[in-house]
Design a protein around this motif. Structure first.
Motif, PDB file in Angstrom:
ATOM      1  N   LEU A 180       0.823  -1.214   0.000  1.00 25.10           N
ATOM      2  CA  LEU A 180       0.000   0.000   0.000  1.00 25.10           C
ATOM      3  C   LEU A 180       0.860   1.269   0.000  1.00 25.10           C
ATOM      4  O   LEU A 180       0.522   2.247  -0.679  1.00 25.10           O
ATOM      5  CB  LEU A 180      -0.955  -0.008   1.193  1.00 25.10           C
ATOM      6  CG  LEU A 180      -2.013  -1.113   1.158  1.00 25.10           C
ATOM      7  CD1 LEU A 180      -2.857  -1.082   2.421  1.00 25.10           C
ATOM      8  CD2 LEU A 180      -2.880  -1.013  -0.072  1.00 25.10           C
ATOM      9  N   LEU A 181       1.969   1.252   0.726  1.00 22.62           N
ATOM     10  CA  LEU A 181       2.879   2.403   0.694  1.00 22.62           C
ATOM     11  C   LEU A 181       3.438   2.606  -0.715  1.00 22.62           C
ATOM     12  O   LEU A 181       3.505   3.737  -1.209  1.00 22.62           O
ATOM     13  CB  LEU A 181       4.009   2.225   1.706  1.00 22.62           C
ATOM     14  CG  LEU A 181       3.597   2.307   3.184  1.00 22.62           C
ATOM     15  CD1 LEU A 181       4.764   1.894   4.081  1.00 22.62           C
ATOM     16  CD2 LEU A 181       3.093   3.693   3.539  1.00 22.62           C
ATOM     17  N   ASP A 182       3.799   1.507  -1.363  1.00 18.51           N
ATOM     18  CA  ASP A 182       4.312   1.585  -2.737  1.00 18.51           C
ATOM     19  C   ASP A 182       3.248   2.101  -3.709  1.00 18.51           C
ATOM     20  O   ASP A 182       3.571   2.715  -4.720  1.00 18.51           O
ATOM     21  CB  ASP A 182       4.809   0.215  -3.211  1.00 18.51           C
ATOM     22  CG  ASP A 182       6.061  -0.245  -2.494  1.00 18.51           C
ATOM     23  OD1 ASP A 182       6.719   0.581  -1.810  1.00 18.51           O
ATOM     24  OD2 ASP A 182       6.371  -1.456  -2.590  1.00 18.51           O
ATOM     25  N   ALA A 183       1.971   1.864  -3.373  1.00 18.45           N
ATOM     26  CA  ALA A 183       0.870   2.301  -4.230  1.00 18.45           C
ATOM     27  C   ALA A 183       0.469   3.752  -3.959  1.00 18.45           C
ATOM     28  O   ALA A 183      -0.417   4.283  -4.625  1.00 18.45           O
ATOM     29  CB  ALA A 183      -0.341   1.387  -4.026  1.00 18.45           C
ATOM     30  N   GLY A 184       1.105   4.388  -2.978  1.00 16.81           N
ATOM     31  CA  GLY A 184       0.838   5.790  -2.727  1.00 16.81           C
ATOM     32  C   GLY A 184       0.211   6.118  -1.380  1.00 16.81           C
ATOM     33  O   GLY A 184      -0.012   7.292  -1.074  1.00 16.81           O
ATOM     34  N   ALA A 185      -0.095   5.115  -0.581  1.00 19.88           N
ATOM     35  CA  ALA A 185      -0.610   5.382   0.762  1.00 19.88           C
ATOM     36  C   ALA A 185       0.505   5.983   1.617  1.00 19.88           C
ATOM     37  O   ALA A 185       1.688   5.838   1.295  1.00 19.88           O
ATOM     38  CB  ALA A 185      -1.124   4.092   1.398  1.00 19.88           C
ATOM     39  N   THR A 186       0.121   6.659   2.682  1.00 19.03           N
ATOM     40  CA  THR A 186       1.086   7.188   3.635  1.00 19.03           C
ATOM     41  C   THR A 186       0.779   6.604   5.014  1.00 19.03           C
ATOM     42  O   THR A 186      -0.335   6.152   5.271  1.00 19.03           O
ATOM     43  CB  THR A 186       1.050   8.725   3.698  1.00 19.03           C
ATOM     44  OG1 THR A 186      -0.268   9.150   4.038  1.00 19.03           O
ATOM     45  CG2 THR A 186       1.470   9.332   2.371  1.00 19.03           C
ATOM     46  N   GLU A 187       1.768   6.638   5.873  1.00 16.15           N
ATOM     47  CA  GLU A 187       1.596   6.035   7.197  1.00 16.15           C
ATOM     48  C   GLU A 187       1.059   7.055   8.201  1.00 16.15           C
ATOM     49  O   GLU A 187       1.590   8.147   8.320  1.00 16.15           O
ATOM     50  CB  GLU A 187       2.925   5.481   7.680  1.00 16.15           C
ATOM     51  CG  GLU A 187       2.797   4.669   8.951  1.00 16.15           C
ATOM     52  CD  GLU A 187       3.988   3.779   9.147  1.00 16.15           C
ATOM     53  OE1 GLU A 187       3.862   2.577   8.919  1.00 16.15           O
ATOM     54  OE2 GLU A 187       5.056   4.309   9.504  1.00 16.15           O
ATOM     55  N   VAL A 205      -2.105   1.900  10.804  1.00 16.81           N
ATOM     56  CA  VAL A 205      -3.093   2.672  10.045  1.00 16.81           C
ATOM     57  C   VAL A 205      -2.359   3.473   8.982  1.00 16.81           C
ATOM     58  O   VAL A 205      -1.390   4.182   9.263  1.00 16.81           O
ATOM     59  CB  VAL A 205      -3.906   3.614  10.958  1.00 16.81           C
ATOM     60  CG1 VAL A 205      -4.907   4.424  10.137  1.00 16.81           C
ATOM     61  CG2 VAL A 205      -4.632   2.832  12.052  1.00 16.81           C
ATOM     62  N   LEU A 206      -2.831   3.340   7.754  1.00 19.02           N
ATOM     63  CA  LEU A 206      -2.321   4.098   6.617  1.00 19.02           C
ATOM     64  C   LEU A 206      -3.398   5.062   6.158  1.00 19.02           C
ATOM     65  O   LEU A 206      -4.561   4.947   6.564  1.00 19.02           O
ATOM     66  CB  LEU A 206      -1.943   3.146   5.480  1.00 19.02           C
ATOM     67  CG  LEU A 206      -0.951   2.037   5.826  1.00 19.02           C
ATOM     68  CD1 LEU A 206      -0.724   1.145   4.618  1.00 19.02           C
ATOM     69  CD2 LEU A 206       0.353   2.616   6.322  1.00 19.02           C
ATOM     70  N   LEU A 207      -3.025   6.003   5.315  1.00 22.90           N
ATOM     71  CA  LEU A 207      -3.977   6.953   4.746  1.00 22.90           C
ATOM     72  C   LEU A 207      -3.916   6.881   3.229  1.00 22.90           C
ATOM     73  O   LEU A 207      -2.828   6.792   2.652  1.00 22.90           O
ATOM     74  CB  LEU A 207      -3.638   8.383   5.186  1.00 22.90           C
ATOM     75  CG  LEU A 207      -3.672   8.663   6.681  1.00 22.90           C
ATOM     76  CD1 LEU A 207      -3.141  10.069   6.954  1.00 22.90           C
ATOM     77  CD2 LEU A 207      -5.063   8.487   7.243  1.00 22.90           C
ATOM     78  N   ASP A 208      -5.088   6.936   2.591  1.00 29.24           N
ATOM     79  CA  ASP A 208      -5.096   7.019   1.134  1.00 29.24           C
ATOM     80  C   ASP A 208      -4.837   8.475   0.730  1.00 29.24           C
ATOM     81  O   ASP A 208      -4.622   9.345   1.579  1.00 29.24           O
ATOM     82  CB  ASP A 208      -6.399   6.444   0.553  1.00 29.24           C
ATOM     83  CG  ASP A 208      -7.636   7.289   0.833  1.00 29.24           C
ATOM     84  OD1 ASP A 208      -7.520   8.452   1.291  1.00 29.24           O
ATOM     85  OD2 ASP A 208      -8.748   6.780   0.585  1.00 29.24           O
ATOM     86  N   LYS A 209      -4.853   8.755  -0.544  1.00 28.79           N
ATOM     87  CA  LYS A 209      -4.526  10.104  -1.044  1.00 28.79           C
ATOM     88  C   LYS A 209      -5.469  11.188  -0.513  1.00 28.79           C
ATOM     89  O   LYS A 209      -5.111  12.344  -0.444  1.00 28.79           O
ATOM     90  CB  LYS A 209      -4.548  10.123  -2.575  1.00 28.79           C
ATOM     91  CG  LYS A 209      -3.444   9.323  -3.206  1.00 28.79           C
ATOM     92  CD  LYS A 209      -2.157  10.083  -3.156  1.00 28.79           C
ATOM     93  CE  LYS A 209      -1.111   9.338  -3.950  1.00 28.79           C
ATOM     94  NZ  LYS A 209       0.201   9.885  -3.809  1.00 28.79           N
ATOM     95  N   ASP A 210      -6.707  10.790  -0.139  1.00 32.56           N
ATOM     96  CA  ASP A 210      -7.681  11.748   0.372  1.00 32.56           C
ATOM     97  C   ASP A 210      -7.683  11.841   1.894  1.00 32.56           C
ATOM     98  O   ASP A 210      -8.513  12.535   2.476  1.00 32.56           O
ATOM     99  CB  ASP A 210      -9.081  11.395  -0.125  1.00 32.56           C
ATOM    100  CG  ASP A 210      -9.206  11.585  -1.624  1.00 32.56           C
ATOM    101  OD1 ASP A 210      -8.807  12.657  -2.110  1.00 32.56           O
ATOM    102  OD2 ASP A 210      -9.677  10.652  -2.307  1.00 32.56           O
ATOM    103  N   GLY A 211      -6.787  11.114   2.551  1.00 27.01           N
ATOM    104  CA  GLY A 211      -6.706  11.160   4.001  1.00 27.01           C
ATOM    105  C   GLY A 211      -7.623  10.179   4.714  1.00 27.01           C
ATOM    106  O   GLY A 211      -7.764  10.238   5.935  1.00 27.01           O
ATOM    107  N   ASN A 212      -8.241   9.265   3.968  1.00 24.79           N
ATOM    108  CA  ASN A 212      -9.093   8.251   4.577  1.00 24.79           C
ATOM    109  C   ASN A 212      -8.222   7.166   5.208  1.00 24.79           C
ATOM    110  O   ASN A 212      -7.234   6.721   4.620  1.00 24.79           O
ATOM    111  CB  ASN A 212     -10.013   7.606   3.534  1.00 24.79           C
ATOM    112  CG  ASN A 212     -10.953   8.626   2.932  1.00 24.79           C
ATOM    113  OD1 ASN A 212     -11.712   9.262   3.638  1.00 24.79           O
ATOM    114  ND2 ASN A 212     -10.872   8.789   1.620  1.00 24.79           N
ATOM    115  N   ALA A 213      -8.613   6.756   6.403  1.00 22.20           N
ATOM    116  CA  ALA A 213      -7.829   5.754   7.145  1.00 22.20           C
ATOM    117  C   ALA A 213      -8.069   4.351   6.615  1.00 22.20           C
ATOM    118  O   ALA A 213      -9.205   3.979   6.302  1.00 22.20           O
ATOM    119  CB  ALA A 213      -8.190   5.814   8.628  1.00 22.20           C
TER     120      ALA A 213
END
Length: 109
Positions: free
Chosen positions: A73-80, A95-103
């Motif tokens: 998921l990090l490689d796909a663009g999620a952030t920690e 917990v990671l966040l998608d590009k829109d900040g969704n957990a």
């Protein structure tokens, strides 16, 4: 990769007050600790945890390989948001966040 969503953790600023409301809705909790109150709702875990409620509830996806899924998921663009931590002898969460900040919660070994 085997995945399923089996739990939702709701952060609350006042655990005792939240417990009254959720117990009225869901019945008596199976776990009632100062750090975690858990309810079984038809095999789905709904939990209250003290903490910053501004991030909202987090649905946790059960995964076979927490580290591998996290990295994918990090490689796909999620952030920690929250690094992996041990929460039980056989369980870690992060917990990671998608590009829109969704957990996106992950639970696994």
């Amino acid at each position: 990769m085997s995945t399923s969503i089996r739990s939702q953790v709701i952060p609350v600023s006042d655990l005792d007050a939240a417990k009254v409301v959720y117990t009225a809705l869901l019945g008596e909790p199976h776990t009632d600790q100062p750090y975690y109150v858990g309810y079984n709702v038809g095999g789905f875990e709904v939990a209250l945890a003290p903490g910053d409620a501004s991030g909202g509830p987090v649905a946790y996806v059960d995964v076979d390989d927490l580290d591998g899924t996290r990295q994918t998921l990090l490689d796909a663009g999620a952030t920690e948001r929250d690094a992996p931590k041990q929460v039980a002898p056989e369980a870690r969460v992060c917990v990671l966040l998608d590009k829109d900040g969704n957990a996106i919660g992950l639970r696994g070994k």
